[in-house]
Design a protein around this motif. Structure first.
Motif, PDB file in Angstrom:
ATOM      1  N   PHE A 254       1.076  -1.618   0.234  1.00 41.06           N
ATOM      2  CA  PHE A 254       0.380  -0.122  -0.002  1.00 41.06           C
ATOM      3  C   PHE A 254       0.648   1.349  -0.320  1.00 41.06           C
ATOM      4  CE2 PHE A 254      -2.961   2.517   2.949  1.00 41.06           C
ATOM      5  CZ  PHE A 254      -3.408   3.361   1.929  1.00 41.06           C
TER       6      PHE A 254
ATOM      7  N   ASN B 125      -0.745   3.371  -5.922  1.00 47.40           N
ATOM      8  CA  ASN B 125      -1.606   2.548  -5.612  1.00 47.40           C
ATOM      9  C   ASN B 125      -3.028   3.670  -4.576  1.00 47.40           C
ATOM     10  OD1 ASN B 125      -1.245   1.636  -3.408  1.00 47.40           O
ATOM     11  ND2 ASN B 125      -1.000  -0.149  -3.970  1.00 47.40           N
ATOM     12  N   LEU B 126      -2.725   4.676  -3.943  1.00 50.04           N
ATOM     13  CA  LEU B 126      -3.858   5.185  -2.783  1.00 50.04           C
ATOM     14  C   LEU B 126      -5.552   4.886  -4.219  1.00 50.04           C
ATOM     15  CD1 LEU B 126      -4.577   6.428  -0.700  1.00 50.04           C
ATOM     16  CD2 LEU B 126      -3.522   8.451  -1.319  1.00 50.04           C
TER      17      LEU B 126
ATOM     18  N   SER C  34      -6.327   3.730  -6.619  1.00 47.90           N
ATOM     19  CA  SER C  34      -6.469   2.602  -7.494  1.00 47.90           C
ATOM     20  C   SER C  34      -8.292   2.013  -6.949  1.00 47.90           C
ATOM     21  CB  SER C  34      -5.424   1.167  -7.512  1.00 47.90           C
ATOM     22  OG  SER C  34      -4.485   2.014  -7.572  1.00 47.90           O
TER      23      SER C  34
ATOM     24  N   SER D  42      -9.132  -0.991  -7.401  1.00 46.39           N
ATOM     25  CA  SER D  42      -8.582  -2.645  -6.617  1.00 46.39           C
ATOM     26  C   SER D  42      -6.898  -2.181  -6.620  1.00 46.39           C
ATOM     27  CB  SER D  42      -8.469  -4.026  -7.865  1.00 46.39           C
ATOM     28  OG  SER D  42      -8.544  -5.477  -6.694  1.00 46.39           O
ATOM     29  N   ARG D  43      -6.220  -2.572  -5.195  1.00 44.39           N
ATOM     30  CA  ARG D  43      -4.880  -2.558  -4.672  1.00 44.39           C
ATOM     31  C   ARG D  43      -4.607  -3.902  -4.326  1.00 44.39           C
ATOM     32  NH1 ARG D  43      -8.883   0.614  -2.617  1.00 44.39           N
ATOM     33  NH2 ARG D  43      -8.051   3.100  -3.095  1.00 44.39           N
TER      34      ARG D  43
ATOM     35  N   GLU E  79     -11.210  -5.656  -5.144  1.00 43.30           N
ATOM     36  CA  GLU E  79     -11.444  -5.246  -4.145  1.00 43.30           C
ATOM     37  C   GLU E  79     -13.525  -5.337  -4.242  1.00 43.30           C
ATOM     38  OE1 GLU E  79      -9.491  -1.612  -2.159  1.00 43.30           O
ATOM     39  OE2 GLU E  79      -8.019  -2.185  -3.070  1.00 43.30           O
TER      40      GLU E  79
ATOM     41  N   LEU F 168      -4.466  -1.876   4.812  1.00 47.40           N
ATOM     42  CA  LEU F 168      -5.591  -2.873   4.112  1.00 47.40           C
ATOM     43  C   LEU F 168      -6.789  -3.278   4.607  1.00 47.40           C
ATOM     44  CD1 LEU F 168      -4.162  -2.425   0.514  1.00 47.40           C
ATOM     45  CD2 LEU F 168      -5.243  -0.511   1.534  1.00 47.40           C
TER      46      LEU F 168
ATOM     47  N   SER G 102      -7.857   1.604   6.368  1.00 43.41           N
ATOM     48  CA  SER G 102      -6.721   1.887   6.734  1.00 43.41           C
ATOM     49  C   SER G 102      -6.067   2.226   7.142  1.00 43.41           C
ATOM     50  CB  SER G 102      -6.272   1.762   5.306  1.00 43.41           C
ATOM     51  OG  SER G 102      -6.179   3.063   4.530  1.00 43.41           O
TER      52      SER G 102
END
Length: 717
Positions: free
Chosen positions: A499, A503-504, A506, A508-509, A517, A560, A565
């Motif tokens: 994390f 990809n903050l 995104s 889907s991480r 997700e 996450l 998170s």
């Protein structure tokens, strides 16, 4: 002013008068046909003819032919014999690569043949050869008699150089760029240490000459004391091979490297073949290779090869510290609106805990195409991915193999309001098909679809505060949604989640599509940066994700897990004095760190420091039954113009022990480099024992070895 004009007219008059009088000879290459070149030309301030018809030039005398230039105090030209008698001090400059200094000389009119006394020749501004007498033959060979050869600075007080080669005769072949020595002594501070009847060395201008390279001495606790002596063999203009025997009391090893350049690419292979006492009777070794090629229609082909005979070889022979070896062949093409790549990958694991149940063979294909439809605006993306991985084991569950095909379409559009508010909209749908083999816990076929949508609002701002300093601030908020339909496949590709600021936002991480997700999520973030032409610069990011329901596929330390998170914080500080600090961490609800990494470096004219700290919390899902805390350190310091020292350390704070440490000292001046190093690898497994490595090498600069700079010039005071 009148005197200057008169001198110039005299020079021009002599140049025109002598132009037809001096003969021009053919300049011949090794395989070239002779062709007419410019005639030799004489220029001087004062010129007169003697009664016996000899032409005498005095004052700022220059003779030149092609790239060869001669400067002297006085030149006498005998028209009948075509020779030049020269009084020094004399300087002959041949194309900038060869400089000859002498006290007197007799040279023919084309400056190709001659006899010089009290001569000194300097090659490529590095290697100097002082001789009692020097003969120039055919414009190619230079013969030096009673010669001293060195690349060290020679002091005028008569003190001997650090090293020199004394020889009865030295021949320099300018075409082949080789030096041939006869009856030579190698001396250190004028003390003879070695006698060599005949030998050959490349001159400093040769980049790819056959011969020995810099030897090195190495002592380890497992292999004993040994010497490595590389030998370089060119195979034409585009290929070469280097063979390097390494011999000690416990090993017989032949290192090798092969390189070849093509019109559209290049390849490189290196490896070793070993017979040693560590594994008696076994053949050991390794092979590394890579290649890149430009193919028609904008395709690129690359490959990497990495193989080793056993788990301990790389560690015992001081090769790259790798625990998994990756071999790959890939074909790619990237254009403005499309991207294609196909990969075949194989891993060879050197880890004790890896076995036949760890995937070792992979295949991937990726294709994406962008369109810009006028009817709806924005950007339309079509994406296809294929993936497969295979385990060696054929046992149920532990030997599971998986194939995956993923296809998706999404549309993106951006609006920017007059007040600077930016709105980004994204929507799409993705379909996945999985084929599962050798796992009774999952069905053979799994089909899954996932529609997605996201609305992102950001408000970039900037402010200038003078002296070129500008602050940038960009708050951002995103509302995202996805709805996964279908059963979850096995989690083989997304076990390790990172994390970070990349990809903050995104949808889907997870690192791969075998996990996605599900549900609604709210993300906030804040980016800040300071730019300045001098002084310091910095940037920082903070962000967090909120969900309606937790996703149990995220591990505890991923940051996450749960409905909220961990708080992501990342930043960098850079100063123009050489200081650079970078950090990233995940702060959970109890204000403790799940993961953290900090890097720092500082460099100036004499000092280079770099350090890294890493913290990873305990997580059984990521194969860590206890926290991992390590620190790395590397540094070098220039003690003075010639001496430098370095140190490195890798320390496991969790176990309170060093895993690797090293020290090194280097002495360097204009004519020699001495490298002394000591390292210790504390790694201990069933196949690897801790080793201590001592290295020592000496290189004489000036023989096809990159020379030092004036920074390392020896002092005569």
């Amino acid at each position: 002013m009148t005197q200057t004009i008169g001198t110039a007219l005299k020079r021009l008059f002599v140049l025109l008068a002598l132009w037809p009088a001096l003969p021009a000879l053919a300049q011949q290459g090794e395989d070239a046909v002779a062709q007419e070149t410019l005639p030799a030309t004489l220029v001087a301030d004062s010129v007169f003819v003697t009664p016996d018809r000899q032409l005498v030039a005095e004052g700022n005398v220059e003779a030149f032919q092609g790239e060869t230039r001669l400067r002297a105090k006085r030149i006498t030209f005998d028209r009948e014999t075509g020779t030049l008698s020269i009084e020094g001090p004399i300087r002959i400059d041949d194309g900038g690569e060869i400089v000859i200094l002498a006290s007197a000389a007799e040279i023919d009119s084309d400056l190709q043949n001659g006899l010089l006394t009290g001569a000194r020749m300097v090659l490529d501004q590095q290697l100097q050869m002082a001789a009692l007498q020097m003969n120039r033959v055919s414009g190619r060979y230079t013969q030096l008699f009673k010669t001293s050869v060195t690349s060290c600075h020679v002091c005028e007080d008569g003190r001997p150089p650090l090293w020199q080669i004394r020889a009865r005769k030295v021949i320099h072949d300018q075409a082949e760029r080789q030096l041939y020595f006869e009856d030579a002594q190698f001396r250190i501070l004028d003390v003879p240490v070695m006698y060599l009847p005949r030998f050959r060395l490349p001159d400093p201008t040769l980049e790819r000459g056959r011969g020995f390279l810099i030897p090195s001495l190495r002592t380890t606790s497992q292999l004993g004391t040994g010497i490595r002596l590389p030998y370089f063999i060119p195979l034409g203009d585009s290929r070469d091979i280097t063979l390097a025997p390494y011999v000690s009391s416990r090993t017989r090893t032949l290192d090798y490297r092969y390189r070849q350049a093509f019109r559209n690419g290049r390849i490189n292979f290196e490896g070793a073949y070993t017979r040693d006492d560590i594994q008696p009777g076994d053949s050991r070794g390794y092979l590394f290779g890579y290649g890149v090629f430009d193919l028609p229609r904008d395709f690129d082909l690359k490959f990497e090869l990495a193989l080793v005979s056993d788990d301990a070889y790389l560690s015992e022979y001081d090769l790259p510290d790798l625990d998994r070896l990756r071999s790959e062949i890939a074909l790619t093409r990237v254009k403005r609106d499309s991207a294609f790549q196909i990969d075949l990958i194989h891993y060879q694991s050197l880890r004790e805990d890896d076995d036949e149940t760890t995937p070792s063979r992979f295949a991937d294909v990726f294709y994406q195409r962008r369109y810009f439809p006028n009817a709806i605006g924005g950007e339309l993306r079509l994406t296809f991915e294929g993936h497969g991985h295979e385990r060696v084991s054929d046992v149920d569950i532990d030997g599971r193999d998986v194939l995956r095909a993923t296809a998706g379409i999404d549309w993106r559009r951006t609006w920017i309001a007059g007040n600077g508010l930016r709105t980004d909209w994204q929507m799409g749908v993705t379909g996945d098909i999985f084929k599962v083999y050798q796992d009774s816990d999952y069905p053979d076929d799994i089909i899954r679809t996932t529609p997605t949508a996201a609305l992102t609002l950001s408000y970039p701002m900037s402010k200038s505060v003078g002296n070129g300093v500008t602050h940038y601030l960009a708050p951002v908020v995103q509302l995202g949604w996805s709805d996964v339909h279908g059963e979850d496949p096995p989690n083989d590709e997304s076990r390790f989640v990172e994390f970070d600021q990349g990809n903050l936002l995104s949808l889907s991480r997870f690192p791969a599509p075998d996990r996605r997700e599900d549900g609604a999520a709210l993300v906030y973030g804040l980016n800040w940066s300071r730019y300045a032409p001098s002084g310091w610069q910095a940037w920082a990011t903070i962000g967090q994700v909120f969900r309606k329901t937790a996703n149990d596929s995220f591990t505890d330390t991923s940051g996450l897990s749960g409905t909220s998170s961990s708080i992501l914080v990342a930043g960098q500080f850079q100063h123009d004095n050489g200081l650079l600090l970078t950090g990233r961490g995940l702060i959970d609800n109890s204000l403790s760190m799940d993961k953290a990494e900090f890097r720092g470096s500082w460099s100036n004219e004499r000092l280079d420091l770099a350090s890294t700290y890493l913290w990873l919390g305990a997580d059984l899902e990521e194969d860590r039954d206890s926290p991992l805390s390590e620190v790395w350190f590397d540094g070098t310091y220039d003690i003075n113009r010639s001496w430098s020292a370095g140190a490195s350390l890798r320390y496991d704070l969790s176990d309170q022990r060093a895993t690797r440490a090293g020290l090194g000292v280097v002495y360097r001046n204009e004519c020699v480099t001495v490298d002394l190093s000591l390292s210790r690898d504390y790694t201990s497994t069933s196949s690897i024992e801790p080793t201590t490595d001592f290295g020592f090498s000496i290189s004489l600069r000036g023989f096809a070895v990159e020379s030092g700079t004036e920074k390392y010039r020896r002092s005569c005071s």
